[in-house]
Scaffold this active site. Structure first.
Site, mmCIF file in Angstrom:
data_model
loop_
_atom_site.group_PDB
_atom_site.id
_atom_site.type_symbol
_atom_site.label_atom_id
_atom_site.label_comp_id
_atom_site.label_asym_id
_atom_site.label_seq_id
_atom_site.Cartn_x
_atom_site.Cartn_y
_atom_site.Cartn_z
ATOM 1 N N LYS A 35 76.571 24.854 94.880
ATOM 2 C CA LYS A 35 76.916 24.212 96.161
ATOM 3 C C LYS A 35 75.807 23.277 96.617
ATOM 4 C CE LYS A 35 76.267 26.585 100.167
ATOM 5 N NZ LYS A 35 75.480 25.946 101.232
ATOM 6 N N ASN A 36 74.566 23.789 96.622
ATOM 7 C CA ASN A 36 73.483 23.007 97.229
ATOM 8 C C ASN A 36 72.975 21.877 96.329
ATOM 9 O OD1 ASN A 36 73.793 24.471 99.504
ATOM 10 N ND2 ASN A 36 71.980 25.763 99.221
ATOM 11 N N ARG A 39 75.987 21.581 108.168
ATOM 12 C CA ARG A 39 74.782 20.815 108.480
ATOM 13 C C ARG A 39 74.405 19.843 107.370
ATOM 14 N NH1 ARG A 39 71.945 22.970 112.385
ATOM 15 N NH2 ARG A 39 70.058 22.107 111.500
ATOM 16 N N ASP A 72 68.045 32.519 100.686
ATOM 17 C CA ASP A 72 69.492 32.666 100.463
ATOM 18 C C ASP A 72 69.854 33.938 99.686
ATOM 19 O OD1 ASP A 72 69.888 30.316 101.808
ATOM 20 O OD2 ASP A 72 70.159 29.079 100.027
ATOM 21 N N CYS A 77 72.070 26.528 114.763
ATOM 22 C CA CYS A 77 73.149 27.192 114.022
ATOM 23 C C CYS A 77 72.825 28.669 113.945
ATOM 24 C CB CYS A 77 73.355 26.570 112.650
ATOM 25 S SG CYS A 77 72.323 27.231 111.366
ATOM 26 N N ARG A 96 82.780 29.173 102.285
ATOM 27 C CA ARG A 96 81.934 27.968 102.345
ATOM 28 C C ARG A 96 81.070 27.862 101.096
ATOM 29 N NH1 ARG A 96 78.210 27.420 107.181
ATOM 30 N NH2 ARG A 96 77.704 25.671 105.860
ATOM 31 N N ARG A 99 66.817 24.802 113.033
ATOM 32 C CA ARG A 99 67.033 23.841 111.957
ATOM 33 C C ARG A 99 67.007 22.371 112.398
ATOM 34 N NH1 ARG A 99 71.633 26.143 108.029
ATOM 35 N NH2 ARG A 99 70.531 24.888 106.506
ATOM 36 N N ILE A 147 65.839 18.247 112.323
ATOM 37 C CA ILE A 147 65.739 17.292 111.207
ATOM 38 C C ILE A 147 64.603 16.291 111.453
ATOM 39 C CG2 ILE A 147 68.142 17.508 110.419
ATOM 40 C CD1 ILE A 147 68.658 14.783 111.868
ATOM 41 N N ASP A 148 63.603 16.730 112.224
ATOM 42 C CA ASP A 148 62.497 15.820 112.566
ATOM 43 C C ASP A 148 61.787 15.263 111.319
ATOM 44 O OD1 ASP A 148 61.810 18.718 112.595
ATOM 45 O OD2 ASP A 148 59.764 17.955 112.607
ATOM 46 N N GLN A 149 61.692 16.049 110.257
ATOM 47 C CA GLN A 149 60.987 15.573 109.060
ATOM 48 C C GLN A 149 61.779 14.473 108.342
ATOM 49 O OE1 GLN A 149 57.755 16.750 108.315
ATOM 50 N NE2 GLN A 149 58.167 17.549 110.360
ATOM 51 N N ILE A 189 61.574 31.780 106.464
ATOM 52 C CA ILE A 189 62.136 30.419 106.480
ATOM 53 C C ILE A 189 62.959 30.156 107.743
ATOM 54 C CG2 ILE A 189 63.498 28.704 105.177
ATOM 55 C CD1 ILE A 189 61.065 29.652 103.596
HETATM 56 N N1 EPU Z 1 62.717 22.291 109.207
HETATM 57 C C1 EPU Z 1 62.143 21.637 110.268
HETATM 58 N N2 EPU Z 1 62.281 20.279 110.370
HETATM 59 C C2 EPU Z 1 62.987 19.554 109.461
HETATM 60 C C3 EPU Z 1 63.573 20.230 108.371
HETATM 61 C C4 EPU Z 1 63.423 21.603 108.268
HETATM 62 O O1 EPU Z 1 61.506 22.253 111.128
HETATM 63 O O2 EPU Z 1 63.075 18.333 109.616
HETATM 64 C C5 EPU Z 1 62.543 23.752 109.054
HETATM 65 C C6 EPU Z 1 63.877 24.497 109.183
HETATM 66 O O3 EPU Z 1 64.219 24.748 110.524
HETATM 67 C C7 EPU Z 1 63.594 25.752 108.397
HETATM 68 C C8 EPU Z 1 62.655 25.266 107.285
HETATM 69 O O4 EPU Z 1 62.121 24.031 107.739
HETATM 70 O O5 EPU Z 1 62.909 26.677 109.204
HETATM 71 C C9 EPU Z 1 63.290 25.048 105.932
HETATM 72 O O6 EPU Z 1 64.523 24.376 106.094
HETATM 73 P P1 EPU Z 1 65.105 23.374 105.017
HETATM 74 O O7 EPU Z 1 65.172 22.012 105.620
HETATM 75 O O8 EPU Z 1 64.425 23.521 103.715
HETATM 76 O O9 EPU Z 1 66.615 23.905 104.888
HETATM 77 P P2 EPU Z 1 67.871 23.005 104.686
HETATM 78 O O10 EPU Z 1 67.535 21.858 103.830
HETATM 79 O O11 EPU Z 1 68.551 22.763 105.990
HETATM 80 C C10 EPU Z 1 68.667 24.147 102.461
HETATM 81 C C11 EPU Z 1 69.901 24.847 101.977
HETATM 82 C C12 EPU Z 1 70.004 26.198 102.661
HETATM 83 C C13 EPU Z 1 68.758 27.019 102.319
HETATM 84 C C14 EPU Z 1 67.502 26.240 102.748
HETATM 85 C C15 EPU Z 1 66.209 26.923 102.351
HETATM 86 C C16 EPU Z 1 71.369 23.002 101.450
HETATM 87 C C17 EPU Z 1 72.594 22.216 101.766
HETATM 88 N N3 EPU Z 1 71.064 24.018 102.267
HETATM 89 O O12 EPU Z 1 68.825 23.998 103.869
HETATM 90 O O13 EPU Z 1 71.146 26.844 102.123
HETATM 91 O O14 EPU Z 1 68.786 28.246 102.979
HETATM 92 O O15 EPU Z 1 67.514 24.924 102.144
HETATM 93 O O16 EPU Z 1 66.168 27.131 100.993
HETATM 94 O O17 EPU Z 1 70.688 22.728 100.460
HETATM 95 C C18 EPU Z 1 72.941 28.381 102.113
HETATM 96 O O18 EPU Z 1 73.317 27.884 101.042
HETATM 97 O O19 EPU Z 1 73.427 29.459 102.560
HETATM 98 C C19 EPU Z 1 71.906 27.700 102.889
HETATM 99 C C20 EPU Z 1 71.714 27.945 104.183
#
Ligand code: EPU
Length: 425
Positions: free
Chosen positions: A22-23, A100, A312, A124, A404, A129, A131-133, A334
């Protein structure tokens, strides 16, 4: 609403196949916006999130056809073959709030069409979560970022290369910036990049399109921008989290199960924890075999970015720890709220106490079936896994969470000997 009904106690045996990841599928679908022609993705998992991403791409003017093999023609080539702009550059709230990963169109849209308007995902079930980065990186590449009415509006005539140091190795953040940088003018460096296999897969596919990326799958990714990309054909790698979930299912039922197509090199941390708990895991041609024999012992787990133990898989291991001998400690680092399965497992007889990010689990001899529900995908998977070993009947409600991210989980488990069915509402 459908529910999953499980009669616990059956040992899993035989083989269980793993679907495409999926990811990996979600960013690859978004990446199909980048080239000037139709790309073909194979081994696409049949999941709710994939359908939602396809719906989003169609809204952006793409033609998306097929199921297991998907052809995605970006707006520039659809219909007449003439170059056109998408009518809308927008990922709307209705779509992003249910998935998301919709934010993954941000990078490709800005890189290819100069503009994106994406709903801010908001909080969520598992955490804030932000997206500032993603936005910080795009700004460093010269984009103008405006936040209004709950949407982020990002514009850039042409992005330029930049040196970006991420505060944390965000997975979708790294993917968005990678997809933005491939068409930027000049050289981009992403430091503290996420190393997940799905990021590496995206870099590989972008390179197949003609991008110039080195270091995908390492903490430092270097990208030299190019002017145009070509469409690709690519088969998506097997889902390591689905594979890990089936390994836990095999272990908890003390079964003998070959998880077909599981890639052991992506499951190091998961396999190490299973072995540490006394479960036999062997790598065979065609997959990974799990044999749950005698007494399992407790385990200590801290979730980490890849190659550490994946968040996960945390919920599924909690179910395993609930019936292992002795005490386990699981620390989630995380996401803020990723213990939603705890009260439900407790209703099934588990002995779990949480304090902030830490859960202490004392193994019990037996779980007992109950009606349970969870509010996120992996939490739901942990309840199914617990139901496989609980005495009596377990009913898992809100199956849409499971759908999902797991392709017909109940069918796959039934073929491996579980007494499990989906009951249509
Ligand atoms: N974060 C920030 N700012 C940002 C981005 C992330 O503070 O701009 C924080 C998040 O809030 C979190 C941490 O950084 O605390 C890591 O989040 P990350 O961005 O890595 O997660 P993601 O990209 O939103 C993906 C997977 C998730 C998985 C996480 C961690 C996809 C589509 N989703 O999410 O998958 O848990 O990485 O490995 O790739 C799932 O499949 O059930 C799922 C939630």
């Amino acid at each position: 609403m459908d529910k999953i009904v499980i009669e616990g106690g059956a040992r899993l045996h035989g083989e269980i196949p793993v679907s495409g990841a999926k990811n990996a599928a979600l960013p690859l679908l978004a990446a199909a916006l980048l080239p000037g022609g139709a790309s073909v993705l194979e081994n696409v998992p049949q999941l709710q999130d994939v359908s939602t991403m396809a719906r989003l791409l169609r809204r952006l003017g793409c033609e998306v056809d097929g199921r297991r093999t998907l052809t995605i023609a970006p707006p520039a080539t659809s219909a007449t073959g003439a170059r056109k702009q998408p009518k809308l550059f927008e990922a709307p709230y209705e779509l992003v709030k249910t998935m998301r990963a919709g934010v993954l169109v941000l990078g490709p849209l800005v890189a290819r069409y100069g503009r994106a308007r994406v709903s801010l995902p908001g909080g969520c079930a598992i955490g804030a979560r932000p997206i500032d980065q993603h936005l910080k990186g795009l700004e460093a590449m010269g984009a103008r970022v405006k936040l209004e009415h709950g949407y982020v509006d990002v514009q850039a005539k042409r992005l330029r290369g930049a040196h970006i140091v991420l505060d944390m190795p965000t997975v979708t953040g790294t993917e968005n910036l990678l997809m933005a940088a491939v068409l930027a003018r000049g050289h981009t460096v992403i430091e503290n990049a996420a190393r997940e296999p799905e990021v590496e897969e995206l870099a590989l596919v972008l390179n197949k399109m003609g991008a110039r990326i080195t270091g995908g799958g390492t903490p430092i990714i270097q990208i030299t921008g190019v002017d145009d990309l070509d469409p690709v054909e690519h088969a998506i790698l097997p889902d390591r989290i689905e594979a890990g979930t089936f390994l836990v299912a095999g272990a908890i039922t003390r079964g003998d199960l070959l998880v077909r197509d599981a890639r052991p090199e992506h499951l190091d941390a998961v396999i190490a924890k299973l072995r540490g708990a006394g479960v036999s895991v062997t790598v065979e041609q065609g997959g990974v075999r799990v044999r749950g024999g005698g007494g399992m012992t407790g385990m200590d787990i801290t979730t980490q970015p890849y190659p550490g133990f994946p968040t996960d898989m945390q919920a599924q291991f909690m179910a395993l720890a609930a019936v292992a001998g002795g005490q386990s400690v699981i620390k989630e680092t995380i996401f803020e709220h990723r213990f939603m399965h705890v009260p439900e497992l407790v209703r099934m007889g588990a002995d779990i106490h949480t304090d902030g990010h830490v859960a202490v689990i004392r193994g019990v001899r037996k779980l007992s079936g109950a009606t349970v529900m969870a509010t996120d995908l992996r939490a739901s998977a942990s309840l199914v896994v617990a139901g496989l070993v609980a005495g009596g009947t377990t009913e898992v409600l809100r199956v849409y969470h499971l759908d999902r991210g797991y392709e017909r989980m109940e069918l796959k488990l039934r073929k491996a000997g579980a007494r499990i069915k989906r009951v249509k509402a």
